[in-house]
Motif scaffolding. Structure first.
Motif, PDB file in Angstrom:
ATOM      1  N   UNK A  22       0.811  -1.164  -0.082  1.00  0.00           N
ATOM      2  CA  UNK A  22       0.068   0.083  -0.056  1.00  0.00           C
ATOM      3  C   UNK A  22       0.935   1.436  -0.051  1.00  0.00           C
ATOM      4  N   UNK A  23       1.736   1.217   0.779  1.00  0.00           N
ATOM      5  CA  UNK A  23       2.821   2.364   0.774  1.00  0.00           C
ATOM      6  C   UNK A  23       3.625   2.504  -0.441  1.00  0.00           C
ATOM      7  N   UNK A  24       3.889   1.440  -0.982  1.00  0.00           N
ATOM      8  CA  UNK A  24       4.778   1.484  -2.263  1.00  0.00           C
ATOM      9  C   UNK A  24       3.761   1.929  -3.591  1.00  0.00           C
ATOM     10  N   UNK A  57       6.272   8.258   8.573  1.00  0.00           N
ATOM     11  CA  UNK A  57       5.932   7.689   7.321  1.00  0.00           C
ATOM     12  C   UNK A  57       5.693   8.926   6.351  1.00  0.00           C
ATOM     13  N   UNK A  58       5.077  10.111   7.047  1.00  0.00           N
ATOM     14  CA  UNK A  58       4.912  11.446   5.983  1.00  0.00           C
ATOM     15  C   UNK A  58       6.314  11.786   5.414  1.00  0.00           C
ATOM     16  N   UNK A  59       7.359  11.772   6.222  1.00  0.00           N
ATOM     17  CA  UNK A  59       8.735  12.302   5.468  1.00  0.00           C
ATOM     18  C   UNK A  59       9.054  11.440   4.484  1.00  0.00           C
ATOM     19  N   UNK A  67       1.288   9.340   5.715  1.00  0.00           N
ATOM     20  CA  UNK A  67       1.117   9.627   7.291  1.00  0.00           C
ATOM     21  C   UNK A  67      -0.023   9.026   7.771  1.00  0.00           C
ATOM     22  N   UNK A  68      -1.264   9.691   7.384  1.00  0.00           N
ATOM     23  CA  UNK A  68      -2.426   9.248   7.476  1.00  0.00           C
ATOM     24  C   UNK A  68      -2.778   7.693   7.315  1.00  0.00           C
ATOM     25  N   UNK A  89      -3.757   2.334   9.674  1.00  0.00           N
ATOM     26  CA  UNK A  89      -3.593   1.101   9.406  1.00  0.00           C
ATOM     27  C   UNK A  89      -2.905   0.461  10.820  1.00  0.00           C
ATOM     28  N   UNK A  90      -2.476   1.221  11.793  1.00  0.00           N
ATOM     29  CA  UNK A  90      -2.360   0.630  12.987  1.00  0.00           C
ATOM     30  C   UNK A  90      -2.769   1.291  14.221  1.00  0.00           C
ATOM     31  N   UNK A  91      -4.266   2.103  13.822  1.00  0.00           N
ATOM     32  CA  UNK A  91      -4.760   2.754  14.924  1.00  0.00           C
ATOM     33  C   UNK A  91      -5.176   1.866  16.056  1.00  0.00           C
TER      34      UNK A  91
END
Length: 166
Positions: A77-79, A139-141, A109-110, A115-117
């Motif tokens: 998902x991040x990729x 994550x945002x950076x 970031x969000x 996802x780990x909330x």
């Protein structure tokens, strides 16, 4: 109608187009519009566009959603965020690094925090130190850097594909 009447009608239509500044033919705009557009582009133009930001959010968010459909592979998902930024850079006619970086950082970031909330909430209830802020920042950076690099590569490929070969 006589030829003279038709000629007067054409002249009146041409004069009306020039007076109103509207290009009825739909190609290019009037001379004054083109000159002001060229002057704006030469002076730097706009550095930020809300419309471009929406497109960047759609591209990076769409990439994240599409990446989340890949089963059994972690971080897909991040990729998907840089993939969306790459496609946006490939499709955009202008450089939109600010919008793409902002969208990529916020989406990463969000998305990561959400996802780990549940895990973060359980740790918070159990008395552990909740690192949601640090997790969001990291994550945002990473999302910002990845989306900027991908947008640059997409723009570079677009420039190579559209360059004149002679």
């Amino acid at each position: 109608m006589s030829e003279r009447t038709e000629e007067r009608t054409r002249e009146a239509d041409t004069t009306t187009d020039a007076d109103t500044g509207v290009d009825i033919g739909g190609i290019g705009g009037t001379t004054t519009e083109r000159q002001s557009t060229d002057e704006t582009a030469e002076s730097g133009g706009s550095y930020f566009s809300a419309r471009a930001l929406l497109f960047a959010f759609a591209a990076t968010g769409g990439g994240m959603v599409a990446g989340s459909f890949v089963p059994l592979l972690p971080f897909t998902a991040i990729l998907g965020i840089p993939v969306g930024a790459f496609l946006y850079g490939l499709a955009a006619s202008e450089r939109r690094y600010i919008e793409t970086g902002l969208a990529g950082g916020l989406v990463a970031g969000v998305g990561t925090v959400l996802s780990v909330f549940s895990q973060l909430a359980l740790r918070g209830v159990a008395g552990g130190n909740v690192g949601a802020g640090r997790l969001f920042l990291v994550a945002a950076v990473l999302g910002l850097v990845a989306s900027l690099v991908a947008h640059y590569l997409g723009r570079d490929l677009r420039a190579g594909l559209t360059a004149d070969l002679s």
